[in-house]
Design a protein around this motif. Structure first.
Motif, PDB file in Angstrom:
ATOM      1  N   ALA A  84       0.838  -1.207   0.000  1.00 30.40           N
ATOM      2  CA  ALA A  84       0.000   0.000   0.000  1.00 30.40           C
ATOM      3  C   ALA A  84       0.869   1.251   0.000  1.00 30.40           C
ATOM      4  O   ALA A  84       0.605   2.209  -0.732  1.00 30.40           O
ATOM      5  CB  ALA A  84      -0.922  -0.015   1.219  1.00 30.40           C
ATOM      6  N   LEU A  85       1.918   1.250   0.811  1.00 32.06           N
ATOM      7  CA  LEU A  85       2.812   2.412   0.885  1.00 32.06           C
ATOM      8  C   LEU A  85       3.573   2.614  -0.423  1.00 32.06           C
ATOM      9  O   LEU A  85       3.797   3.750  -0.854  1.00 32.06           O
ATOM     10  CB  LEU A  85       3.794   2.247   2.048  1.00 32.06           C
ATOM     11  N   ASN A  86       3.947   1.525  -1.076  1.00 31.32           N
ATOM     12  CA  ASN A  86       4.621   1.634  -2.372  1.00 31.32           C
ATOM     13  C   ASN A  86       3.690   2.268  -3.411  1.00 31.32           C
ATOM     14  O   ASN A  86       4.129   3.069  -4.242  1.00 31.32           O
ATOM     15  CB  ASN A  86       5.078   0.253  -2.859  1.00 31.32           C
ATOM     16  N   ARG A  87       2.422   1.924  -3.346  1.00 28.47           N
ATOM     17  CA  ARG A  87       1.453   2.520  -4.267  1.00 28.47           C
ATOM     18  C   ARG A  87       1.286   4.013  -3.979  1.00 28.47           C
ATOM     19  O   ARG A  87       1.232   4.835  -4.908  1.00 28.47           O
ATOM     20  CB  ARG A  87       0.107   1.801  -4.135  1.00 28.47           C
ATOM     21  N   LEU A  88       1.236   4.374  -2.711  1.00 28.82           N
ATOM     22  CA  LEU A  88       1.111   5.779  -2.324  1.00 28.82           C
ATOM     23  C   LEU A  88       2.373   6.567  -2.680  1.00 28.82           C
ATOM     24  O   LEU A  88       2.296   7.743  -3.022  1.00 28.82           O
ATOM     25  CB  LEU A  88       0.825   5.882  -0.823  1.00 28.82           C
ATOM     26  N   LEU A  89       3.526   5.904  -2.614  1.00 32.95           N
ATOM     27  CA  LEU A  89       4.774   6.523  -3.059  1.00 32.95           C
ATOM     28  C   LEU A  89       4.701   6.857  -4.544  1.00 32.95           C
ATOM     29  O   LEU A  89       5.079   7.947  -4.975  1.00 32.95           O
ATOM     30  CB  LEU A  89       5.956   5.578  -2.806  1.00 32.95           C
ATOM     31  N   GLY A  90       4.193   5.911  -5.319  1.00 31.75           N
ATOM     32  CA  GLY A  90       4.063   6.109  -6.758  1.00 31.75           C
ATOM     33  C   GLY A  90       3.098   7.231  -7.107  1.00 31.75           C
ATOM     34  O   GLY A  90       3.266   7.908  -8.131  1.00 31.75           O
ATOM     35  N   GLU A  91       2.101   7.451  -6.255  1.00 34.53           N
ATOM     36  CA  GLU A  91       1.107   8.498  -6.508  1.00 34.53           C
ATOM     37  C   GLU A  91       1.541   9.856  -5.965  1.00 34.53           C
ATOM     38  O   GLU A  91       0.879  10.863  -6.204  1.00 34.53           O
ATOM     39  CB  GLU A  91      -0.233   8.103  -5.881  1.00 34.53           C
ATOM     40  N   GLY A  92       2.636   9.878  -5.214  1.00 32.06           N
ATOM     41  CA  GLY A  92       3.135  11.151  -4.705  1.00 32.06           C
ATOM     42  C   GLY A  92       2.493  11.626  -3.421  1.00 32.06           C
ATOM     43  O   GLY A  92       2.725  12.760  -2.987  1.00 32.06           O
ATOM     44  N   LEU A  93       1.691  10.792  -2.789  1.00 27.09           N
ATOM     45  CA  LEU A  93       1.087  11.171  -1.506  1.00 27.09           C
ATOM     46  C   LEU A  93       2.041  10.918  -0.355  1.00 27.09           C
ATOM     47  O   LEU A  93       1.904  11.496   0.720  1.00 27.09           O
ATOM     48  CB  LEU A  93      -0.206  10.389  -1.269  1.00 27.09           C
ATOM     49  N   VAL A  94       2.998  10.033  -0.597  1.00 30.62           N
ATOM     50  CA  VAL A  94       3.974   9.645   0.411  1.00 30.62           C
ATOM     51  C   VAL A  94       5.367   9.805  -0.183  1.00 30.62           C
ATOM     52  O   VAL A  94       5.555   9.619  -1.388  1.00 30.62           O
ATOM     53  CB  VAL A  94       3.729   8.178   0.855  1.00 30.62           C
ATOM     54  N   ILE A  95       6.336  10.178   0.656  1.00 33.06           N
ATOM     55  CA  ILE A  95       7.720  10.302   0.197  1.00 33.06           C
ATOM     56  C   ILE A  95       8.614   9.422   1.057  1.00 33.06           C
ATOM     57  O   ILE A  95       8.284   9.104   2.205  1.00 33.06           O
ATOM     58  CB  ILE A  95       8.212  11.764   0.259  1.00 33.06           C
ATOM     59  N   ALA A  96       9.747   9.023   0.492  1.00 30.08           N
ATOM     60  CA  ALA A  96      10.702   8.199   1.225  1.00 30.08           C
ATOM     61  C   ALA A  96      11.650   9.089   2.022  1.00 30.08           C
ATOM     62  O   ALA A  96      12.120  10.113   1.519  1.00 30.08           O
ATOM     63  CB  ALA A  96      11.490   7.333   0.252  1.00 30.08           C
ATOM     64  N   GLY A  97      11.921   8.698   3.258  1.00 27.24           N
ATOM     65  CA  GLY A  97      12.844   9.452   4.094  1.00 27.24           C
ATOM     66  C   GLY A  97      14.286   9.191   3.705  1.00 27.24           C
ATOM     67  O   GLY A  97      14.596   8.159   3.088  1.00 27.24           O
ATOM     68  N   GLU A  98      15.158  10.097   4.051  1.00 31.90           N
ATOM     69  CA  GLU A  98      16.580   9.946   3.713  1.00 31.90           C
ATOM     70  C   GLU A  98      17.178   8.711   4.365  1.00 31.90           C
ATOM     71  O   GLU A  98      18.096   8.095   3.815  1.00 31.90           O
ATOM     72  CB  GLU A  98      17.355  11.192   4.155  1.00 31.90           C
ATOM     73  N   ARG A  99      16.683   8.364   5.528  1.00 35.51           N
ATOM     74  CA  ARG A  99      17.194   7.189   6.236  1.00 35.51           C
ATOM     75  C   ARG A  99      16.211   6.025   6.190  1.00 35.51           C
ATOM     76  O   ARG A  99      16.235   5.141   7.047  1.00 35.51           O
ATOM     77  CB  ARG A  99      17.514   7.556   7.685  1.00 35.51           C
ATOM     78  N   GLY A 100      15.357   6.051   5.220  1.00 32.44           N
ATOM     79  CA  GLY A 100      14.370   4.992   5.089  1.00 32.44           C
ATOM     80  C   GLY A 100      13.032   5.387   5.677  1.00 32.44           C
ATOM     81  O   GLY A 100      12.894   6.443   6.307  1.00 32.44           O
ATOM     82  N   GLY A 101      12.051   4.548   5.476  1.00 28.67           N
ATOM     83  CA  GLY A 101      10.715   4.826   5.983  1.00 28.67           C
ATOM     84  C   GLY A 101       9.913   5.690   5.036  1.00 28.67           C
ATOM     85  O   GLY A 101      10.459   6.309   4.116  1.00 28.67           O
TER      86      GLY A 101
END
Length: 212
Positions: A48-65
């Motif tokens: 689910a988070l990978n899908r939200l990453l692809g849609e731009g609603l979520v971003i990856a942190g510099e140290r992960g997460g």
């Protein structure tokens, strides 16, 4: 349930909470915590988070997460422009196609919004606001338009929820404007419906810009 169904459940719930600002910008979305909250596996949350990453609603942190993406002034400007294009067009189409049952549904959403405000349940009011505008799109009976709207990531309250600068009067005006739009649709007064919706967007935009 299959993993894809669980992933869809997680995606839908987390996305809804992000768009309605029940999850604040820059909040870290921890897989283990959300797996417990939604009673699904961590793998379903990860998908689910990978899908939200692809849609731009979520971003990856510099140290992960994964973190909820904050909204910028440029985002707000573009969202307003997009909403005007989609929803004014939807009003024109809905004025032709809307059914009596859909009018009643919009009226019920207005009642729900009012009740949430009276009870001080502002996150619930935010969901009712989101539902009102999506229902306007549904009233066009155009599935392609609805799909575009749902995937456009239009957060209605942006960064407003939970901020002390937002007065109750803002919610009262939103309630009044929603009801006026419904009455205009009932009366087939498309010009009044458009005028009210544009004023609604303009006021919301000014309020958000002042805060940001």
């Amino acid at each position: 349930m299959k993993i894809d169904s669980l992933s869809l459940k997680a995606y839908t719930e987390i996305r809804k909470k992000i768009l309605s600002q029940q999850i604040a910008p820059n909040t870290r979305l921890k897989e283990d915590e959300w797996a417990v909250k939604l009673e699904v596996s961590r793998m379903a949350i990860r998908e689910a988070l990978n899908r939200l990453l692809g849609e731009g609603l979520v971003i990856a942190g510099e140290r992960g997460g994964c973190f909820v993406k904050p909204i910028t002034l440029e985002d707000i400007k573009e969202i307003r422009e997009l909403r005007e294009i989609l929803e004014i067009g939807a009003l024109r189409l809905a004025s032709i196609k809307i059914s009596a049952d859909q009018i009643k549904q919009l009226e019920q959403i207005c009642e729900d919004f009012t009740l949430m405000i009276r009870q001080g349940y502002y996150s619930g009011a935010c969901e009712a606001d989101l539902k009102f505008h999506e229902t306007l799109i549904k009233c066009t009976q155009n599935e392609k338009l609805l799909l575009i709207y749902r995937t456009s990531h239009i957060p209605l309250f942006h960064d407003k929820l939970g901020k002390a600068l937002i007065a109750t009067n803002d919610y009262d005006l939103t309630d009044k404007e929603h009801r006026q739009i419904v009455e205009a649709l009932k009366a087939k007064n498309i010009s009044l419906a458009e005028e009210t919706l544009l004023a609604h967007f303009k006021r919301g935009y000014s309020t958000i810009v002042d805060i940001v």
